[in-house]
Design an enzyme around this catalytic site. Structure first.
Site, PDB file in Angstrom:
ATOM      1  N   GLY B  14       0.825  -1.199   0.000  1.00  0.00           N
ATOM      2  CA  GLY B  14       0.000   0.000   0.000  1.00  0.00           C
ATOM      3  C   GLY B  14       0.853   1.239   0.000  1.00  0.00           C
ATOM      4  O   GLY B  14       1.860   1.308   0.695  1.00  0.00           O
ATOM      5  N   VAL B  27      17.853   8.593  -3.914  1.00  0.00           N
ATOM      6  CA  VAL B  27      18.492   8.959  -5.176  1.00  0.00           C
ATOM      7  C   VAL B  27      19.581  10.016  -4.965  1.00  0.00           C
ATOM      8  O   VAL B  27      20.724   9.865  -5.397  1.00  0.00           O
ATOM      9  CB  VAL B  27      17.440   9.480  -6.182  1.00  0.00           C
ATOM     10  CG1 VAL B  27      18.115  10.102  -7.406  1.00  0.00           C
ATOM     11  CG2 VAL B  27      16.504   8.348  -6.599  1.00  0.00           C
ATOM     12  N   ARG B  75       0.802  -5.466  -6.049  1.00  0.00           N
ATOM     13  CA  ARG B  75       0.952  -6.758  -5.393  1.00  0.00           C
ATOM     14  C   ARG B  75       1.561  -7.701  -6.425  1.00  0.00           C
ATOM     15  O   ARG B  75       1.375  -7.516  -7.625  1.00  0.00           O
ATOM     16  CB  ARG B  75      -0.397  -7.276  -4.905  1.00  0.00           C
ATOM     17  CG  ARG B  75      -0.706  -6.880  -3.449  1.00  0.00           C
ATOM     18  CD  ARG B  75      -2.166  -7.085  -3.155  1.00  0.00           C
ATOM     19  NE  ARG B  75      -2.995  -6.340  -4.100  1.00  0.00           N
ATOM     20  CZ  ARG B  75      -4.018  -6.831  -4.780  1.00  0.00           C
ATOM     21  NH1 ARG B  75      -4.364  -8.095  -4.641  1.00  0.00           N
ATOM     22  NH2 ARG B  75      -4.716  -6.074  -5.612  1.00  0.00           N
ATOM     23  N   ASP B 106       5.038  -4.754   5.932  1.00  0.00           N
ATOM     24  CA  ASP B 106       5.336  -6.120   6.342  1.00  0.00           C
ATOM     25  C   ASP B 106       5.674  -7.043   5.168  1.00  0.00           C
ATOM     26  O   ASP B 106       6.741  -7.645   5.117  1.00  0.00           O
ATOM     27  CB  ASP B 106       4.108  -6.695   7.074  1.00  0.00           C
ATOM     28  CG  ASP B 106       4.495  -7.173   8.459  1.00  0.00           C
ATOM     29  OD1 ASP B 106       5.701  -7.104   8.769  1.00  0.00           O
ATOM     30  OD2 ASP B 106       3.601  -7.571   9.218  1.00  0.00           O
ATOM     31  N   THR B 129       4.022   2.975   5.583  1.00  0.00           N
ATOM     32  CA  THR B 129       2.618   2.571   5.693  1.00  0.00           C
ATOM     33  C   THR B 129       1.912   3.525   6.650  1.00  0.00           C
ATOM     34  O   THR B 129       2.502   3.963   7.631  1.00  0.00           O
ATOM     35  CB  THR B 129       2.466   1.130   6.219  1.00  0.00           C
ATOM     36  OG1 THR B 129       1.112   0.953   6.669  1.00  0.00           O
ATOM     37  CG2 THR B 129       3.379   0.875   7.407  1.00  0.00           C
ATOM     38  N   ILE B 130       0.660   3.855   6.344  1.00  0.00           N
ATOM     39  CA  ILE B 130      -0.054   4.785   7.226  1.00  0.00           C
ATOM     40  C   ILE B 130      -0.483   4.103   8.516  1.00  0.00           C
ATOM     41  O   ILE B 130      -0.890   4.779   9.466  1.00  0.00           O
ATOM     42  CB  ILE B 130      -1.292   5.384   6.526  1.00  0.00           C
ATOM     43  CG1 ILE B 130      -2.334   4.308   6.208  1.00  0.00           C
ATOM     44  CG2 ILE B 130      -0.891   6.129   5.263  1.00  0.00           C
ATOM     45  CD1 ILE B 130      -3.677   4.884   5.763  1.00  0.00           C
ATOM     46  N   ASP B 131      -0.386   2.772   8.560  1.00  0.00           N
ATOM     47  CA  ASP B 131      -0.926   2.038   9.713  1.00  0.00           C
ATOM     48  C   ASP B 131      -0.037   2.082  10.952  1.00  0.00           C
ATOM     49  O   ASP B 131      -0.481   1.759  12.053  1.00  0.00           O
ATOM     50  CB  ASP B 131      -1.187   0.576   9.331  1.00  0.00           C
ATOM     51  CG  ASP B 131      -2.308   0.449   8.314  1.00  0.00           C
ATOM     52  OD1 ASP B 131      -3.129   1.388   8.228  1.00  0.00           O
ATOM     53  OD2 ASP B 131      -2.359  -0.563   7.589  1.00  0.00           O
ATOM     54  N   ASP B 133       2.173   0.090  11.923  1.00  0.00           N
ATOM     55  CA  ASP B 133       2.096  -1.224  12.583  1.00  0.00           C
ATOM     56  C   ASP B 133       3.373  -2.049  12.407  1.00  0.00           C
ATOM     57  O   ASP B 133       3.321  -3.281  12.366  1.00  0.00           O
ATOM     58  CB  ASP B 133       0.893  -1.999  12.038  1.00  0.00           C
ATOM     59  CG  ASP B 133       0.993  -2.204  10.526  1.00  0.00           C
ATOM     60  OD1 ASP B 133       1.935  -1.649   9.912  1.00  0.00           O
ATOM     61  OD2 ASP B 133       0.134  -2.896   9.967  1.00  0.00           O
ATOM     62  N   ARG B 166     -26.181  15.241  16.010  1.00  0.00           N
ATOM     63  CA  ARG B 166     -26.144  13.897  15.449  1.00  0.00           C
ATOM     64  C   ARG B 166     -25.040  13.063  16.065  1.00  0.00           C
ATOM     65  O   ARG B 166     -24.099  13.578  16.653  1.00  0.00           O
ATOM     66  CB  ARG B 166     -25.904  13.975  13.943  1.00  0.00           C
ATOM     67  CG  ARG B 166     -27.155  14.263  13.164  1.00  0.00           C
ATOM     68  CD  ARG B 166     -26.848  14.428  11.686  1.00  0.00           C
ATOM     69  NE  ARG B 166     -28.097  14.484  10.922  1.00  0.00           N
ATOM     70  CZ  ARG B 166     -28.221  15.082   9.743  1.00  0.00           C
ATOM     71  NH1 ARG B 166     -27.194  15.664   9.175  1.00  0.00           N
ATOM     72  NH2 ARG B 166     -29.376  15.082   9.119  1.00  0.00           N
ATOM     73  N   ARG B 175      -6.602  -2.261   9.682  1.00  0.00           N
ATOM     74  CA  ARG B 175      -7.162  -3.620   9.760  1.00  0.00           C
ATOM     75  C   ARG B 175      -6.743  -4.301  11.048  1.00  0.00           C
ATOM     76  O   ARG B 175      -7.541  -4.912  11.734  1.00  0.00           O
ATOM     77  CB  ARG B 175      -6.718  -4.453   8.554  1.00  0.00           C
ATOM     78  CG  ARG B 175      -7.520  -4.187   7.309  1.00  0.00           C
ATOM     79  CD  ARG B 175      -7.762  -5.407   6.439  1.00  0.00           C
ATOM     80  NE  ARG B 175      -8.417  -4.982   5.193  1.00  0.00           N
ATOM     81  CZ  ARG B 175      -7.842  -4.219   4.269  1.00  0.00           C
ATOM     82  NH1 ARG B 175      -6.591  -3.805   4.448  1.00  0.00           N
ATOM     83  NH2 ARG B 175      -8.497  -3.850   3.178  1.00  0.00           N
ATOM     84  N   ARG B 215     -24.911  14.138  29.511  1.00  0.00           N
ATOM     85  CA  ARG B 215     -24.257  15.454  29.539  1.00  0.00           C
ATOM     86  C   ARG B 215     -24.863  16.328  28.443  1.00  0.00           C
ATOM     87  O   ARG B 215     -24.313  17.354  28.092  1.00  0.00           O
ATOM     88  CB  ARG B 215     -22.771  15.298  29.249  1.00  0.00           C
ATOM     89  CG  ARG B 215     -21.997  14.590  30.316  1.00  0.00           C
ATOM     90  CD  ARG B 215     -20.805  15.439  30.777  1.00  0.00           C
ATOM     91  NE  ARG B 215     -20.042  14.732  31.798  1.00  0.00           N
ATOM     92  CZ  ARG B 215     -19.322  13.669  31.533  1.00  0.00           C
ATOM     93  NH1 ARG B 215     -19.238  13.215  30.297  1.00  0.00           N
ATOM     94  NH2 ARG B 215     -18.662  13.074  32.501  1.00  0.00           N
TER      95      ARG B 215
END
Lengths: 327, 327, 327, 327
Positions: B14, B27, B75, B106, B129-131, B133, B166, B175, B215
């Site tokens: 990703g 570079v 991939r 990973d 990776t933005i995760d 992890d 709302r 994930r 509240r």
């Protein structure tokens, strides 16, 4: 004609960026003209519950840049009943309110028109909705801001789409209006745009996608207005996936973030001009009308006309352009 | 130790904001050190297809501020086979590439480790990776930018949420990781946060909502990591709606816009430091390691360790704080 | 009328956000109509140096969201000479260019008009400048984006101004035009606005400041167009400081960041429509004209008229509103 | 150890994004722990004038995303006198305040340390300044946000710089600190960076410019910290212009917009953790200390140490990297 001494201002229906700037303009113009201003919370609901606040110049300090509406908004079934409206009228009368400025969309205007006729109270309406689907103004409050929010989202999605050669189906707001879809689609450089007003068959979309593929575009972004005949983005994505199994397809529903955010310069200035005009018109004895932008001028349109007429806001030429830009 | 003459750099898995800044740093550092650089398109897939480009200083001009990855990503199942990797090796050998810098997550690291061992080719890995992890770095590339993207979305949603009183269920990426959910949740002032690592029962969530209601908060925003046990935002929203029928509930799935966008200053600088370090380490004979940020220092961790260990990235204290801030 | 086969497109004068979107529209529309497009670098300078590039659909991929101009811009004294223009004509003729689309401001149009007359070559002009100071279009390209850039800066300055009860003098672009000052001033909620077209005496400004003080406003922001009679922000600040010694006064010159940035949705769509129109008009035999926005329609105006006439772009009503909003 | 019952919180010195998030965290943590919170307006000045406000959870609703400080800030000479501090102490004592949380920079901490010793009142300090020039924390509140503000400005300036092949001298904040200059310079891809801590001679700068020219870079951006030995951007620009007369040179002073804006996710979370920690430490009997970020942990440092020590915040390696990235 009776001199106006206290204007009640409220926002109703879906909120839109620029509503606060409009409230600010109504308050400051009225006070400048030695007219009191009463803020009515949660639209018609607040009228029925007498949820009022007396406003001064300070009440609207530093809200011009805020999204949403400081007076809140709400749907109100009770106002559809004679009893509800009577209660509302008794409340505003008791509070000394002798004129109204209603900021919102279709439903807001319908209620204002009815209320004004029933109780003979002057009302001016300001078109506030991101959908740009009202007659009487080239642009509604919040529409420009929403378009900017959407193209920023598309720009971000394009980054990842082109990195992975993916096809994205991005759903934008617009149940009956394709304005955001078309404008943000053109502004975001979308490969295809689906909207309620234009009957784009799925086969046509297939054609667009095949064409884009034949040009081996590194990515494709299809903008879909939520109200499109082919169903939302998830549905269209499914249909496309069945036919183009090899494509790496993703769906993005932008949702309510399109309603929020600090208003654009365009919306802040438009809101300020509309709020000013609404008060001035009430002072001049005008009523049951909407204010709107026509070209560079702020004009008014009788509510009756605004509510009965529809204008096709999708520039025909822009539709043609959209098809050429990605062909 | 053999002198390195040509570094192959690629992005895989990703995409994440900052990958381009890392490529640029690799570079420019290599060229400054008189080492050639070969860009490998679409990660392992490009290796197998010999989809290479010789890079110079100019190839990376004005990309530091761009989201996504100019080298693309993909991939690649073929690389999981011995034949695929052999093909990849033959290609990079033929092109004179004698070291690799892999930017990704990973899966990317696992492939790099295996490939490096099989063909004895030096490789350094950069966590992108933005995760957030991955073991071995306090922050992964793109994580800071993603957090900013999410809080900006939450701020917008808050505008409309509070205007309408709302409850919003906002699903963010993650994930297996609740990093974005927790950090952006705290940063966005969310009323509740659901994430995979913490088993927040639905009843607990009910409690949070009842408390917020008691509240009479004008709005509630619940952040849900996509990998949470209670299912995505749609699912949780449904369960809550069944119990709190009176609430005006909306769902927002932020989706892939979280992956894009111009990288934050933090990510640009981190990426630049990591790219520099990766080249320097290869020059010093280091291999099969990841670069990472520990405190304010850029360190390295053996791939074996990075791939075998897990680190719990959710600051325990921050979990407690999140619960206090909205109580 | 001779069929057009190759359109030369160029940007000249100060750059503005939206120029790239206009270039893209010219290229894609022309190619769709089977007309070749030649990109001319650095405006008239590139014509004289034959600095040309043949453009295809791909040449303009992913530039719609980019600020600046991919074709660059430059001032060119040589083009003011007959020899220079002859050289330019010989070059474009040799390259097969038989029509031009010029994107820029006043000077660009003047050169295009002269060149078109001298060598009888069709030319259409697109108004691109953040100053919005051209006759023939309600909005010029880049103006909307610049307004957004300025109000974002004002919003940031307001944060710190109100935290410290400071008075800020913010200088915005506009040597002869107060459009940005007035619109961004209203949009930013400025306490006072100084612009070239309106002779606001310093004593008047003193009055505004005294009034704001009397209301003990926590902060004051005065917007000053660089071309104002009272001199730039530094000068005005000095004069004010001499009289109001107790005030904590700061100056901010926004400068060239107003020219850059990703174009707004409004500018992207406007640019796309203008680029499309320019090509269509050339195909229809129109020449020596500018395209422009009037209301919601894209129209054309003869260059002679556009260059001779001036339009006062400051909405009179908005001037009055600006004075009321902060009184 | 005396139980704390009422914490006074205030901001002092230059404001910074994240201060509101810190105030919010202090208030909500204290109330959660059944400790009252008193907001003190305008720092030490408000203490002397007894300008207090009792705060509850609601007082800090929807301020986490706001720049500036809702408690305002001010310089206060009177506090430097024994009488002033005595007055301040009498006021807070009379109000029942028995502990303080001070949010600000060097001067704020010095005053807090002195005040705490003189009147034996517990105090914890939170480092809030965009300059990142305090000992005891890897990052100060507002620094990350300021870096993002600056790179966004540089990105915009780069658009117009490269369109015109111009050289820009961009002055950023930092009287004694080059942190913003270095980080934003690296993040913005600047061709050269001048900062107080590094003695870059003008001749060295000339070299950088000649090198960039020799590479015929389309544009050059030089970042200058306001405190650099060579004087501000205007001064350096003048010197350079004298030597490189042919260059098209522009100057941009970013100024106070660097202090404002909605805090980044990083600053919001950091502020929340620091505010929480400050209250917890007071509860545990800690005093005369600052909270800070070390790695990923929130730690404390005795004020004596924090005020006496200096830490060189410019990463040596990053200085080297900056020189390589644009060579």
């Amino acid at each position: 004609m009776k001199k106006i001494t206290n204007i009640g201002v409220f926002t109703s229906g879906g909120d839109a960026p620029g509503m606060n700037a409009a409230i600010r303009a109504v308050v400051r113009t009225a006070i400048y003209e030695n007219i009191q201003v009463t803020g009515i919370y949660r639209g018609y609901q607040g009228m029925i519950e007498a949820d009022f606040v007396d406003m001064n110049r300070r009440s609207v300090s530093s809200i011009i840049q805020k999204g949403g509406t400081v007076l809140k908004s709400a749907r109100c079934l009770e106002f559809k009943t004679k009893e509800g409206r009577q209660q509302a009228y008794d409340n505003i009368k008791a509070h000394g309110i002798d004129a109204l400025v209603a900021i919102g969309g279709d439903g807001t205007f319908t209620g204002a028109d009815l209320f004004s006729k029933e109780f003979d109270i002057p009302v001016m309406c300001i078109p506030g909705t991101i959908d740009n689907d009202l007659y009487g103004s080239d642009y509604t409050l919040g529409y420009d801001t929403a378009n900017n929010t959407v193209i920023e989202a598309i720009d971000k999605i394009r980054d990842t789409a082109s990195s992975h050669s993916r096809v994205f189906f991005v759903e934008v707001m617009g149940r009956d209006s394709g304005c955001i879809a078309l404008n943000a689609g053109v502004g975001g450089g979308a490969e295809a745009i689906l909207m309620p007003e234009v009957d784009t068959g799925i086969t046509e979309l297939f054609g667009e996608l095949e064409l884009a593929e034949s040009r081996n575009k590194s990515s494709m972004i299809v903008i879909i207005a939520e109200g499109d005949q082919n169903g939302g983005a998830y549905n269209v994505a499914k249909i496309v996936k069945d036919k183009f199994d090899h494509l790496d397809i993703k769906v993005s529903i932008l949702g309510h973030l399109q309603r929020g955010g600090s208003p654009s310069s365009f919306d802040r200035v438009l809101a300020t001009r509309m709020g000013f005009k609404a008060v001035k018109e009430l002072m001049n004895g005008n009523s049951r009308a909407t204010v709107g932008l026509r070209g560079t001028a702020i004009v008014t349109t009788p509510l009756e006309e605004a509510l009965s007429k529809k204008e096709f806001k999708l520039d025909e030429e822009l539709l043609a352009i959209a098809n050429i830009m990605n062909k």
